[in-house]
Design a protein around this motif. Structure first.
Motif, PDB file in Angstrom:
ATOM      1  N   TYR A  87       5.140   6.979  -7.506  1.00 39.47           N
ATOM      2  CA  TYR A  87       5.028   8.227  -6.987  1.00 39.47           C
ATOM      3  C   TYR A  87       4.776   9.340  -7.732  1.00 39.47           C
ATOM      4  N   ASP A  88       4.516  10.567  -7.356  1.00 32.12           N
ATOM      5  CA  ASP A  88       4.080  11.572  -8.082  1.00 32.12           C
ATOM      6  C   ASP A  88       4.730  13.165  -7.785  1.00 32.12           C
ATOM      7  N   GLY A  89       4.686  14.098  -8.381  1.00 30.76           N
ATOM      8  CA  GLY A  89       5.276  15.228  -8.250  1.00 30.76           C
ATOM      9  C   GLY A  89       4.608  16.293  -7.313  1.00 30.76           C
ATOM     10  N   ALA A  90       3.419  15.956  -6.845  1.00 35.40           N
ATOM     11  CA  ALA A  90       2.485  16.938  -6.286  1.00 35.40           C
ATOM     12  C   ALA A  90       2.570  16.245  -4.602  1.00 35.40           C
ATOM     13  N   GLY A  91       3.230  15.020  -4.396  1.00 32.41           N
ATOM     14  CA  GLY A  91       3.133  14.503  -2.907  1.00 32.41           C
ATOM     15  C   GLY A  91       2.239  13.168  -2.978  1.00 32.41           C
ATOM     16  N   ILE A  92       1.145  13.195  -3.108  1.00 34.31           N
ATOM     17  CA  ILE A  92       0.264  12.208  -3.280  1.00 34.31           C
ATOM     18  C   ILE A  92      -1.088  12.854  -3.886  1.00 34.31           C
ATOM     19  N   LEU A  93      -1.180  12.727  -5.396  1.00 33.11           N
ATOM     20  CA  LEU A  93      -2.129  13.030  -6.249  1.00 33.11           C
ATOM     21  C   LEU A  93      -2.691  11.848  -7.160  1.00 33.11           C
ATOM     22  N   SER A  94      -1.703  11.561  -8.189  1.00 35.62           N
ATOM     23  CA  SER A  94      -1.808  10.732  -9.317  1.00 35.62           C
ATOM     24  C   SER A  94      -1.292   9.204  -9.178  1.00 35.62           C
ATOM     25  N   THR A 123       0.884  -1.020   0.018  1.00 38.29           N
ATOM     26  CA  THR A 123      -0.009   0.014   0.084  1.00 38.29           C
ATOM     27  C   THR A 123       0.784   1.459   0.024  1.00 38.29           C
ATOM     28  N   LEU A 124       1.619   1.465   1.148  1.00 44.29           N
ATOM     29  CA  LEU A 124       2.253   2.632   1.092  1.00 44.29           C
ATOM     30  C   LEU A 124       3.734   2.419   1.978  1.00 44.29           C
ATOM     31  N   VAL A 125       4.717   3.247   1.345  1.00 45.49           N
ATOM     32  CA  VAL A 125       6.096   3.223   1.955  1.00 45.49           C
ATOM     33  C   VAL A 125       6.344   4.393   2.010  1.00 45.49           C
ATOM     34  N   SER A 126       7.480   4.592   3.154  1.00 44.74           N
ATOM     35  CA  SER A 126       8.083   6.046   3.336  1.00 44.74           C
ATOM     36  C   SER A 126       9.330   5.996   2.489  1.00 44.74           C
ATOM     37  N   THR A 127       9.507   7.641   2.529  1.00 46.57           N
ATOM     38  CA  THR A 127      10.783   7.874   1.986  1.00 46.57           C
ATOM     39  C   THR A 127      12.181   7.178   2.538  1.00 46.57           C
ATOM     40  N   ASP A 128      12.062   6.885   3.810  1.00 40.99           N
ATOM     41  CA  ASP A 128      13.117   6.112   4.371  1.00 40.99           C
ATOM     42  C   ASP A 128      13.193   4.731   3.796  1.00 40.99           C
ATOM     43  N   ASP A 159       2.469  18.028   4.579  1.00 42.10           N
ATOM     44  CA  ASP A 159       3.611  17.585   3.799  1.00 42.10           C
ATOM     45  C   ASP A 159       3.049  16.574   2.680  1.00 42.10           C
ATOM     46  N   ARG A 160       1.943  16.417   2.278  1.00 45.86           N
ATOM     47  CA  ARG A 160       1.313  15.631   1.375  1.00 45.86           C
ATOM     48  C   ARG A 160       1.550  14.011   1.865  1.00 45.86           C
ATOM     49  N   THR A 161       1.589  13.537   3.052  1.00 41.41           N
ATOM     50  CA  THR A 161       1.573  12.444   3.319  1.00 41.41           C
ATOM     51  C   THR A 161       0.228  11.885   3.647  1.00 41.41           C
ATOM     52  N   LEU A 162      -0.196  10.681   3.668  1.00 39.99           N
ATOM     53  CA  LEU A 162      -1.349  10.210   4.187  1.00 39.99           C
ATOM     54  C   LEU A 162      -1.673  10.381   5.487  1.00 39.99           C
ATOM     55  N   LYS A 163      -2.739  10.711   5.983  1.00 44.16           N
ATOM     56  CA  LYS A 163      -3.063  10.619   7.461  1.00 44.16           C
ATOM     57  C   LYS A 163      -3.233   9.145   8.007  1.00 44.16           C
ATOM     58  N   SER A 164      -2.949   9.119   9.164  1.00 45.23           N
ATOM     59  CA  SER A 164      -3.009   7.779   9.737  1.00 45.23           C
ATOM     60  C   SER A 164      -4.184   7.012   9.597  1.00 45.23           C
ATOM     61  N   PRO A 165      -4.350   5.758   9.581  1.00 45.88           N
ATOM     62  CA  PRO A 165      -5.576   4.915   9.388  1.00 45.88           C
ATOM     63  C   PRO A 165      -6.657   5.253  10.494  1.00 45.88           C
ATOM     64  N   VAL A 190       2.659  -3.726  -4.965  1.00 44.20           N
ATOM     65  CA  VAL A 190       3.042  -2.329  -5.284  1.00 44.20           C
ATOM     66  C   VAL A 190       2.391  -1.342  -4.304  1.00 44.20           C
ATOM     67  N   ALA A 191       3.106  -0.262  -4.405  1.00 44.67           N
ATOM     68  CA  ALA A 191       3.136   0.765  -3.105  1.00 44.67           C
ATOM     69  C   ALA A 191       3.258   2.283  -3.744  1.00 44.67           C
ATOM     70  N   VAL A 192       2.569   3.087  -2.789  1.00 38.86           N
ATOM     71  CA  VAL A 192       2.723   4.375  -3.192  1.00 38.86           C
ATOM     72  C   VAL A 192       3.874   5.017  -2.205  1.00 38.86           C
ATOM     73  N   LEU A 193       4.740   5.968  -2.878  1.00 41.00           N
ATOM     74  CA  LEU A 193       5.531   6.545  -1.906  1.00 41.00           C
ATOM     75  C   LEU A 193       4.888   7.545  -0.996  1.00 41.00           C
ATOM     76  N   ASP A 194       4.601   7.648   0.246  1.00 39.16           N
ATOM     77  CA  ASP A 194       4.152   8.574   1.127  1.00 39.16           C
ATOM     78  C   ASP A 194       4.871  10.024   0.946  1.00 39.16           C
ATOM     79  N   GLY A 195       4.112  10.931   0.265  1.00 36.35           N
ATOM     80  CA  GLY A 195       4.645  12.337   0.356  1.00 36.35           C
ATOM     81  C   GLY A 195       5.319  12.394  -0.995  1.00 36.35           C
ATOM     82  N   GLY A 196       5.663  11.618  -1.812  1.00 40.55           N
ATOM     83  CA  GLY A 196       6.064  11.534  -3.249  1.00 40.55           C
ATOM     84  C   GLY A 196       7.529  12.327  -3.297  1.00 40.55           C
ATOM     85  N   LEU A 197       7.490  12.810  -4.476  1.00 40.38           N
ATOM     86  CA  LEU A 197       9.127  13.477  -4.914  1.00 40.38           C
ATOM     87  C   LEU A 197       9.371  14.608  -4.045  1.00 40.38           C
TER      88      LEU A 197
END
Length: 284
Positions: A94-101, A7-12, A212-218, A117-124
């Motif tokens: 990932y995308d250039g807006a943080g999380i959009l597309s 689902t979602l992975v951090s930049t770290d 910071d365009r990261t997803l809020k907690s569950p 497959v996962a989305v990069l949290d906070g994106g580029l």
């Protein structure tokens, strides 16, 4: 946050796995025309090392009059083969807006039966803000076969959504801004009626994101859906303007353990121009 490669992975997490041989990074940046941004030009200028550009508008159904509809399976497979993305790979989008597309492409992979497959949290933006590297050279891909097992349950069409609207189940949840949902603001695409699908609820995708365009907690996500009158014990169809931000809702639902969801691919671009389906205005 807890990293989850489905689902979602951090930049770290990405920084630690960037050189993994089975990692495939996709830049899925996409913007509405009025944003004044060129996603491909921005990718050419700077992207996360190893990332391929995933063109949401091109990897779509060219036969449809609607924007970026799900591509035929054969087209998706051939595009992924050419990009060197296939079986056995861990994909991060990932995308250039943080999380959009990026969640749209996450959903597209899930639709094709790909779960790693996962989305990069906070994106580029978050990646760059933390001082991680970028490059301007595209990678040289090697062909890789992908086995597709199409998951019909993850997508809905106008007929199915019309039935859900009449019956009240599944619930339809709209990701657009409240003013567009109510019909107070004009649609960005010409020729569309203003308002929303009768009986639908409104969870603006922006409310699910931190500054910071990261997803809020569950836990926060659950509270937002419940405050909008969504019964999380029932199936949900997510919708938006053209099937992009509806996937942010889908990703948020999946992340908090709600598995009974699908996405209305045509979304308001289809519903708003269909003369035979009703439109509601005001609050839900």
């Amino acid at each position: 946050m807890t990293d989850d490669p489905k689902t979602l992975v951090s930049t770290d997490w990405l920084a630690q796995h960037l050189k993994d041989p089975d990692l495939r990074l996709l830049d899925a940046s996409w913007y509405l025309p009025d944003a004044g941004r060129d996603a491909k030009a921005e990718y050419d200028e700077a992207h996360i090392p190893g990332a391929r550009f995933f063109d949401i508008d091109e990897i779509s159904d060219a036969r449809s009059d609607l924007p970026h509809m799900v591509p035929p399976v054969e087209k998706f497979m051939s595009r992924m083969r050419a990009m060197g993305v296939g079986d056995g790979h861990q994909v991060v989008v990932y995308d250039g807006a943080g999380i959009l597309s990026a969640p749209r492409v996450w959903w597209l992979f899930r639709l094709m039966g790909q779960e790693n497959v996962a989305v990069l949290d906070g994106g580029l933006p978050k990646w760059v803000a933390e001082g991680h590297p970028t490059e301007d050279m595209p990678p040289i891909p090697r062909d890789r076969h992908m086995t597709v097992r199409y998951q019909n349950a993850l997508v809905r069409d106008v007929t199915q959504v019309s039935q859900a609207s009449k019956l009240g189940e599944p619930q339809v949840v709209d990701a657009r801004a409240p003013a567009r949902f109510r019909g107070d603001a004009p649609e960005p695409r010409e020729g569309l009626r203003a308002g929303h699908i009768p009986g639908s609820r409104n969870v603006h995708y922006e409310t699910l994101l931190n500054d910071d365009r990261t997803l809020k907690s569950p836990e926060e996500t659950r509270a937002i859906f419940e405050a909008a009158g969504v019964d999380l014990g029932k199936p949900i169809i997510t919708s938006c303007g053209s099937g992009i931000t509806a996937a942010i809702l889908a990703l948020s639902l999946q992340r908090m353990g709600h598995r009974n969801w699908s996405l209305y691919d045509g979304s308001w671009t289809e519903w708003g121009m269909f003369p035979t389906v009703p439109v509601a205005t005001g609050d839900a």
